[in-house]
Scaffold this motif. Structure first.
Motif, PDB file in Angstrom:
ATOM      1  N   ASN A 126       1.970  13.599  11.744  1.00  0.00           N
ATOM      2  CA  ASN A 126       1.469  14.028  13.054  1.00  0.00           C
ATOM      3  C   ASN A 126       1.345  12.869  14.037  1.00  0.00           C
ATOM      4  O   ASN A 126       1.670  13.021  15.219  1.00  0.00           O
ATOM      5  CB  ASN A 126       0.111  14.717  12.911  1.00  0.00           C
ATOM      6  CG  ASN A 126       0.190  16.062  12.234  1.00  0.00           C
ATOM      7  OD1 ASN A 126       1.264  16.604  12.010  1.00  0.00           O
ATOM      8  ND2 ASN A 126      -0.955  16.599  11.862  1.00  0.00           N
ATOM      9  N   ILE A 127       0.851  11.721  13.566  1.00  0.00           N
ATOM     10  CA  ILE A 127       0.710  10.550  14.434  1.00  0.00           C
ATOM     11  C   ILE A 127       2.041  10.208  15.084  1.00  0.00           C
ATOM     12  O   ILE A 127       2.129  10.022  16.299  1.00  0.00           O
ATOM     13  CB  ILE A 127       0.236   9.305  13.645  1.00  0.00           C
ATOM     14  CG1 ILE A 127      -1.169   9.463  13.123  1.00  0.00           C
ATOM     15  CG2 ILE A 127       0.340   8.038  14.500  1.00  0.00           C
ATOM     16  CD1 ILE A 127      -1.516   8.428  12.048  1.00  0.00           C
ATOM     17  N   ALA A 128       3.062  10.101  14.268  1.00  0.00           N
ATOM     18  CA  ALA A 128       4.375   9.703  14.773  1.00  0.00           C
ATOM     19  C   ALA A 128       4.911  10.715  15.784  1.00  0.00           C
ATOM     20  O   ALA A 128       5.475  10.343  16.812  1.00  0.00           O
ATOM     21  CB  ALA A 128       5.361   9.537  13.619  1.00  0.00           C
ATOM     22  N   GLN A 129       4.712  11.995  15.495  1.00  0.00           N
ATOM     23  CA  GLN A 129       5.193  13.035  16.403  1.00  0.00           C
ATOM     24  C   GLN A 129       4.422  13.014  17.719  1.00  0.00           C
ATOM     25  O   GLN A 129       5.003  13.053  18.804  1.00  0.00           O
ATOM     26  CB  GLN A 129       5.077  14.410  15.743  1.00  0.00           C
ATOM     27  CG  GLN A 129       5.702  15.524  16.549  1.00  0.00           C
ATOM     28  CD  GLN A 129       7.204  15.351  16.687  1.00  0.00           C
ATOM     29  OE1 GLN A 129       7.907  15.195  15.704  1.00  0.00           O
ATOM     30  NE2 GLN A 129       7.705  15.363  17.909  1.00  0.00           N
ATOM     31  N   GLU A 130       3.099  12.918  17.639  1.00  0.00           N
ATOM     32  CA  GLU A 130       2.265  12.983  18.834  1.00  0.00           C
ATOM     33  C   GLU A 130       2.380  11.750  19.716  1.00  0.00           C
ATOM     34  O   GLU A 130       2.336  11.853  20.940  1.00  0.00           O
ATOM     35  CB  GLU A 130       0.797  13.170  18.437  1.00  0.00           C
ATOM     36  CG  GLU A 130       0.494  14.529  17.873  1.00  0.00           C
ATOM     37  CD  GLU A 130      -0.956  14.672  17.438  1.00  0.00           C
ATOM     38  OE1 GLU A 130      -1.823  13.898  17.916  1.00  0.00           O
ATOM     39  OE2 GLU A 130      -1.237  15.557  16.612  1.00  0.00           O
ATOM     40  N   ALA A 177      10.104  12.181  14.308  1.00  0.00           N
ATOM     41  CA  ALA A 177       9.986  13.105  13.188  1.00  0.00           C
ATOM     42  C   ALA A 177      10.191  12.309  11.902  1.00  0.00           C
ATOM     43  O   ALA A 177      11.321  12.029  11.499  1.00  0.00           O
ATOM     44  CB  ALA A 177      11.025  14.219  13.304  1.00  0.00           C
ATOM     45  N   LEU A 178       9.083  11.929  11.280  1.00  0.00           N
ATOM     46  CA  LEU A 178       9.165  11.147  10.049  1.00  0.00           C
ATOM     47  C   LEU A 178       9.582  12.036   8.877  1.00  0.00           C
ATOM     48  O   LEU A 178       9.259  13.224   8.844  1.00  0.00           O
ATOM     49  CB  LEU A 178       7.816  10.505   9.725  1.00  0.00           C
ATOM     50  CG  LEU A 178       7.276   9.491  10.718  1.00  0.00           C
ATOM     51  CD1 LEU A 178       5.958   8.914  10.206  1.00  0.00           C
ATOM     52  CD2 LEU A 178       8.274   8.374  10.971  1.00  0.00           C
ATOM     53  N   ARG A 179      10.257  11.435   7.904  1.00  0.00           N
ATOM     54  CA  ARG A 179      10.627  12.145   6.678  1.00  0.00           C
ATOM     55  C   ARG A 179       9.388  12.206   5.785  1.00  0.00           C
ATOM     56  O   ARG A 179       8.905  11.191   5.308  1.00  0.00           O
ATOM     57  CB  ARG A 179      11.778  11.430   5.998  1.00  0.00           C
ATOM     58  CG  ARG A 179      13.072  11.503   6.829  1.00  0.00           C
ATOM     59  CD  ARG A 179      14.202  10.727   6.249  1.00  0.00           C
ATOM     60  NE  ARG A 179      14.486  11.160   4.887  1.00  0.00           N
ATOM     61  CZ  ARG A 179      15.275  10.474   4.068  1.00  0.00           C
ATOM     62  NH1 ARG A 179      15.829   9.343   4.456  1.00  0.00           N
ATOM     63  NH2 ARG A 179      15.498  10.914   2.845  1.00  0.00           N
ATOM     64  N   GLN A 180       8.896  13.412   5.582  1.00  0.00           N
ATOM     65  CA  GLN A 180       7.655  13.606   4.855  1.00  0.00           C
ATOM     66  C   GLN A 180       7.699  12.979   3.465  1.00  0.00           C
ATOM     67  O   GLN A 180       6.718  12.375   3.018  1.00  0.00           O
ATOM     68  CB  GLN A 180       7.308  15.088   4.751  1.00  0.00           C
ATOM     69  CG  GLN A 180       5.974  15.298   4.062  1.00  0.00           C
ATOM     70  CD  GLN A 180       5.409  16.673   4.269  1.00  0.00           C
ATOM     71  OE1 GLN A 180       5.684  17.329   5.254  1.00  0.00           O
ATOM     72  NE2 GLN A 180       4.596  17.102   3.335  1.00  0.00           N
TER      73      GLN A 180
END
Length: 158
Positions: free
Chosen positions: A23-27, A32-35
């Motif tokens: 969420n941090i990276a997206q916000e 869009a990080l690879r989970q």
């Protein structure tokens, strides 16, 4: 937010911390990080305390915020800086002092460790809300710029 408990994260917290980091990276950066990479990174840190630790804020058995601490040795100061990273607070709990409670816990833990000489963090340049929060709790902007280079072939985003 007096009822929130601030504690060190455990292996049982991996899934929630992973969600927070994605969420941090997206916000903040629209990344869009690879989970699976993030989950592996969170797990590795929790399994290797020499790399650092996470703190979580928990209310009613629900994790509502977290941050990560990693270390940097300073030969100039003969001590460790604790880097505050991956700060995340659920939107319903923002701007009510929860980050301040997490930061106070960081400072409390550092008081018990004679090797810690200070705290550092980096923040996305346009994230003025976070910057103001960090100033509010006593941090200041430094004269340093951050540079990085990642290894070729490292794919951490989707």
């Amino acid at each position: 937010m007096d009822q929130a408990v601030i504690r060190r994260a455990t292996k049982e917290d991996v899934a929630q911390i992973t969600r927070f980091n994605v969420n941090i990276a997206q916000e903040t950066e629209n990344l869009a990080l690879r989970q699976e990479i993030v989950e592996s990174g969170v797990t590795k840190l929790l399994n290797n305390p020499e790399l650092g630790f996470y703190l979580v804020a928990e209310s009613d058995s629900r994790i509502i915020g977290s941050l990560m601490i990693t270390t940097e040795w300073s030969d100039w100061r003969c001590g460790q800086f604790w880097w505050i990273q991956s700060v995340y607070v659920l939107s319903d709990f923002r701007r009510i002092g929860l980050y301040g409670r997490l930061y106070s816990k960081v400072k409390e833990l550092a008081e018990m460790d004679e090797n810690v000489c200070g705290f550092r963090l980096y923040v996305e340049k346009d994230n003025t809300v976070a910057q103001e929060a960090y100033r509010k709790y006593g941090m200041h902007k430094t004269a340093y710029h951050l540079y990085e280079e990642t290894k070729p072939g490292l794919f951490f985003t989707s």
